[in-house]
Scaffold this motif. Structure first.
Motif, PDB file in Angstrom:
ATOM      1  N   UNK A 178       0.641  -0.880   0.223  1.00 52.97           N
ATOM      2  CA  UNK A 178       0.348   0.051  -0.007  1.00 52.97           C
ATOM      3  C   UNK A 178       1.418   1.645   0.804  1.00 52.97           C
ATOM      4  N   UNK A 179       1.620   1.281   0.485  1.00 49.53           N
ATOM      5  CA  UNK A 179       3.066   2.565   0.913  1.00 49.53           C
ATOM      6  C   UNK A 179       3.486   2.700  -0.063  1.00 49.53           C
ATOM      7  N   UNK A 180       4.012   1.685  -1.088  1.00 55.42           N
ATOM      8  CA  UNK A 180       4.662   1.599  -2.626  1.00 55.42           C
ATOM      9  C   UNK A 180       3.465   2.756  -3.598  1.00 55.42           C
ATOM     10  N   UNK A 181       2.192   2.029  -3.204  1.00 55.17           N
ATOM     11  CA  UNK A 181       1.080   2.619  -4.961  1.00 55.17           C
ATOM     12  C   UNK A 181       0.598   4.230  -3.362  1.00 55.17           C
ATOM     13  N   UNK A 182       0.615   4.310  -2.621  1.00 52.67           N
ATOM     14  CA  UNK A 182       0.442   5.905  -2.237  1.00 52.67           C
ATOM     15  C   UNK A 182       2.186   6.511  -2.107  1.00 52.67           C
ATOM     16  N   UNK A 183       2.897   6.030  -2.406  1.00 51.87           N
ATOM     17  CA  UNK A 183       3.830   6.863  -3.189  1.00 51.87           C
ATOM     18  C   UNK A 183       3.915   6.792  -4.506  1.00 51.87           C
ATOM     19  N   UNK A 184       3.531   6.487  -5.085  1.00 51.61           N
ATOM     20  CA  UNK A 184       3.775   7.089  -6.075  1.00 51.61           C
ATOM     21  C   UNK A 184       1.667   7.699  -7.121  1.00 51.61           C
ATOM     22  N   UNK A 185       0.925   7.781  -5.780  1.00 49.52           N
ATOM     23  CA  UNK A 185       0.577   8.521  -6.295  1.00 49.52           C
ATOM     24  C   UNK A 185       0.511   9.753  -5.371  1.00 49.52           C
ATOM     25  N   UNK A 186       1.724   9.778  -4.763  1.00 46.47           N
ATOM     26  CA  UNK A 186       2.578  11.281  -4.206  1.00 46.47           C
ATOM     27  C   UNK A 186       1.414  11.639  -2.639  1.00 46.47           C
ATOM     28  N   UNK A 187       1.493  10.240  -2.179  1.00 44.40           N
ATOM     29  CA  UNK A 187       0.163  10.824  -1.077  1.00 44.40           C
ATOM     30  C   UNK A 187       0.951  11.105   0.231  1.00 44.40           C
ATOM     31  N   UNK A 188       1.938  10.065   0.075  1.00 45.09           N
ATOM     32  CA  UNK A 188       3.225   9.400   1.206  1.00 45.09           C
ATOM     33  C   UNK A 188       4.522  10.643   0.414  1.00 45.09           C
ATOM     34  N   UNK A 189       5.397  11.516   0.976  1.00 47.67           N
ATOM     35  CA  UNK A 189       6.648  11.602   0.970  1.00 47.67           C
ATOM     36  C   UNK A 189       7.502  10.515   0.192  1.00 47.67           C
ATOM     37  N   UNK A 190       8.618  10.715  -0.112  1.00 46.60           N
ATOM     38  CA  UNK A 190       9.366   9.428   0.091  1.00 46.60           C
ATOM     39  C   UNK A 190      10.650  10.019   0.846  1.00 46.60           C
ATOM     40  N   UNK A 191      11.759   9.237   0.889  1.00 49.32           N
ATOM     41  CA  UNK A 191      13.171   9.814   1.727  1.00 49.32           C
ATOM     42  C   UNK A 191      14.053   9.945   0.424  1.00 49.32           C
ATOM     43  N   UNK A 192      14.351   8.925  -0.333  1.00 50.83           N
ATOM     44  CA  UNK A 192      14.912   9.161  -1.308  1.00 50.83           C
ATOM     45  C   UNK A 192      15.135   7.624  -2.968  1.00 50.83           C
ATOM     46  N   UNK A 193      15.395   8.624  -3.800  1.00 53.13           N
ATOM     47  CA  UNK A 193      15.456   7.845  -4.480  1.00 53.13           C
ATOM     48  C   UNK A 193      14.014   8.814  -5.506  1.00 53.13           C
ATOM     49  N   UNK A 194      13.346   7.893  -7.075  1.00 57.00           N
ATOM     50  CA  UNK A 194      12.551   9.174  -7.944  1.00 57.00           C
ATOM     51  C   UNK A 194      11.170   7.908  -8.562  1.00 57.00           C
TER      52      UNK A 194
END
Ligand SMILES: Nc1ncnc2c1ncn2[C@@H]1O[C@H](COP(=O)(O)OP(=O)(O)OP(=O)(O)O)[C@@H](O)[C@H]1O
Ligand SMILES: [Mg+2]
Lengths: 293, 250
Positions: free
Chosen positions: B49-65
């Motif tokens: 879920x976290x991965x999908x949320x990151x792709x949707x920009x709902x949660x920030x990521x720490x590094x990478x792109x």
């Protein structure tokens, strides 16, 4: 509702169950309301009527032959007292209106993402919520000027206006808590769904979150109004001509000591008749929304 | 259908994400071609879920792109850019998350009208067409509370489609449904995939994944343990961890 543990104890302590269950329910309810709830029911009305009749009886027994009957006396003063009561209501309406508008702002500020705004609103809310209403009233009475001059025009600030503002402050703080509590009770998944549809925070709050809060806010807000209405008599202490002040005036004009109980329970009856329907309605709404959630 | 040589429409490079001290994603990289269907499987808590949320920009990521179409998901500054990203990529949640105070039709219409500022009349027509597509034209005036789970989920899909996204993210959208209604939701997704919608699904419907996916990713502990075409991954898993997981759920 979380009273499963109550149900579990039923086998063990059947005697305690009704009390425990009642207390649990009451506690949950007060938590949901954010303030002590008025639990007026018809038995309070009966008690009041009994007290009133006792008062009348005592007065009647003490009175001399020449005195008019207690009911005649009450009836004579009723128009004046009624005028005072209308004044109480006017103060309650205005304090509620001002307090609600200010409280909405303060409540929204409490969920601001800007730390200073959030902290300031939190502090103001808890300061005014926990301060005694009477102290706030006195502060407003004595700290506000009796008139202000704006652009050369002198506007007087009558006592009742100050009293209204004084009562609006705790209302504001309580509304702020009601708003914050309601907003935070909406699942965060609603914010998330809104964000994934590109709503920004403000749009999400206004179009999606807040409309869902209104139902939850209504019962505690009405409860607050009933409490405020009863608190308007505090204005008598600072000399506003509301029902309580006028009652004292009537009593000193009559100068029959036995009238005290009859008059004050008469005043109580007025307030009861006004607040009772509100309290019942609040309970009904609450029950309805609890089922719907 | 997937265009084999084109540049991926979604590309993740070494994405790391953590909640406090807990690292949830530990370097995830993958790409999805336009029109491709990628299924993500993995044990609970592995960060799907976290991965999908990151792709949707709902949660920030720490590094990478993370890049979706032309957008660096975590390098957007203005509201306009964020809106533009959310137009590209739309998410459907396990718990539907419909707006309970709005009817099915209003749920679908809200974002295009208030966010994209499109003409309400035109949006209404499109919304009705979308509800028809998911088989719920008759329910347009029902509130979410009056709909079954499967119906709510289909409204949620229509609501996402109303943004005209290029990429759809589905997070265990059938997990809360009973077996009967799972089918109706899967049919809707199948139809979308066949029309060429790029889909990233977290799912435990293995048959569905096998049928539709171009690629299956198996995640565990915040990394992609193994990936491959469904037939390979399901029938001949290379890693023990994958084998153990599959033997449990198949
Ligand atoms: N908001 C949060 N705060 C702190 N930790 C979180 C948060 N959201 C998720 N986590 C943690 O991140 C990890 C991954 O969660 P995630 O929801 O992505 O897992 P998942 O693979 O979707 O699991 P499931 O199959 O149960 O849905 C979990 O260990 C979870 O406890
Ligand atoms: Mg999940």
């Amino acid at each position: 509702m979380n009273d499963s543990h109550v149900a579990q104890t039923s086998g063990v302590l059947p005697v305690l169950l009704p009390l425990a269950e009642r207390m649990t329910r009451a506690a949950l309810r007060e938590r949901a309301m954010g303030s002590p709830t008025l639990r007026l029911d018809s038995s309070h009305g009966v008690a009041l009527v009994v007290a009133f009749l006792c008062g009348c009886g005592i007065t009647q027994a003490q009175s001399q032959a020449a005195d008019p009957s207690i009911f005649t006396t009450l009836w004579k003063w009723t128009p004046l007292l009624a005028r005072g009561f209308v004044f109480n209501l006017a103060i309650s309406f205005m304090a509620m209106a001002i307090g609600t508008i200010a409280g909405l702002f303060l409540g929204f500020a409490q969920i601001s993402l800007l730390p200073p705004v959030k902290k300031g609103a939190f502090f103001a809310t808890h300061f005014f919520r926990n301060a005694p209403w009477l102290v706030l009233l006195f502060y407003c009475m004595f700290l506000l000027p009796f008139q202000v001059t704006v652009l050369g025009v002198t506007i007087p600030i009558p006592d009742w206006t100050k009293a209204t503002l004084g009562l609006a402050l705790p209302v504001m703080a309580n509304v702020s808590e009601i708003v914050r509590g309601a907003i935070q009770s909406i699942p965060t998944t609603q914010w998330e769904a809104a964000a994934s549809l590109a709503f920004n925070r403000r749009q999400a709050l206004w179009m999606i979150i807040f409309p869902q809060c209104i139902k939850r806010m209504l019962p505690p807000w009405m409860n607050l109004y009933a409490i405020l209405t009863m608190a308007t008599v505090l204005a008598s202490i600072v000399g506003v001509n509301e029902m309580m002040t006028l009652t004292q005036r009537a009593l000193s004009a009559e100068s029959r000591p036995g009238l005290l109980l009859a008059f004050y329970s008469y005043v109580l009856l007025w307030f009861f008749l006004y607040c009772y329907p509100i309290a019942r309605w609040t309970v009904r709404l609450e029950a309805r929304y609890a089922v719907n959630q | 259908m997937p265009e084999a040589n084109s540049e991926p429409i979604v590309a993740l490079r070494d994405v790391h994400q953590s909640f406090g001290d807990v690292e949830v994603l530990k370097g995830v990289s993958f790409g999805v071609a336009k029109g491709g269907v990628v299924c993500i499987i993995g044990p609970s808590g592995s960060g799907k879920s976290t991965l999908l949320r990151c792709i949707n920009g709902l949660v920030p990521i720490k590094s990478g792109s993370i890049r979706v179409a032309d957008f660096e998901v975590h390098n957007l500054h203005t509201d306009q850019e964020k809106i533009a990203l959310r137009k590209e990529v739309s998410m459907v949640f396990q718990q539907y998350n419909l707006f309970p105070h709005k009817t099915a039709l209003e749920n679908v219409m809200m974002a295009p009208i208030y966010v994209l500022k499109e003409d309400p009349k035109e949006v209404r027509e499109r919304a009705i067409a979308l509800l028809t597509k998911v088989g719920l034209a008759a329910k347009q005036d029902a509130y979410p509370g009056e709909l079954s789970g499967g119906q709510q989920q289909r409204v949620a899909i229509a609501r996402s489609l109303a943004m005209r996204p290029e990429v759809m993210l589905f997070d265990e959208v059938t997990a809360a449904l009973d077996p009967e209604t799972v089918k109706e939701v899967l049919n809707t997704i199948r139809e979308l995939a066949r029309e060429g919608m790029t889909c990233i699904l977290v799912t435990h419907e293995m048959r569905f994944a096998r049928e539709l996916a171009d690629e299956v990713l198996f995640t565990d502990g915040g990394t992609i343990v193994e990936s491959g075409r469904p037939a390979e991954l399901f029938d001949h898993p290379r890693k023990d961890r994958t084998r153990a997981f599959l033997s449990q759920i198949l």
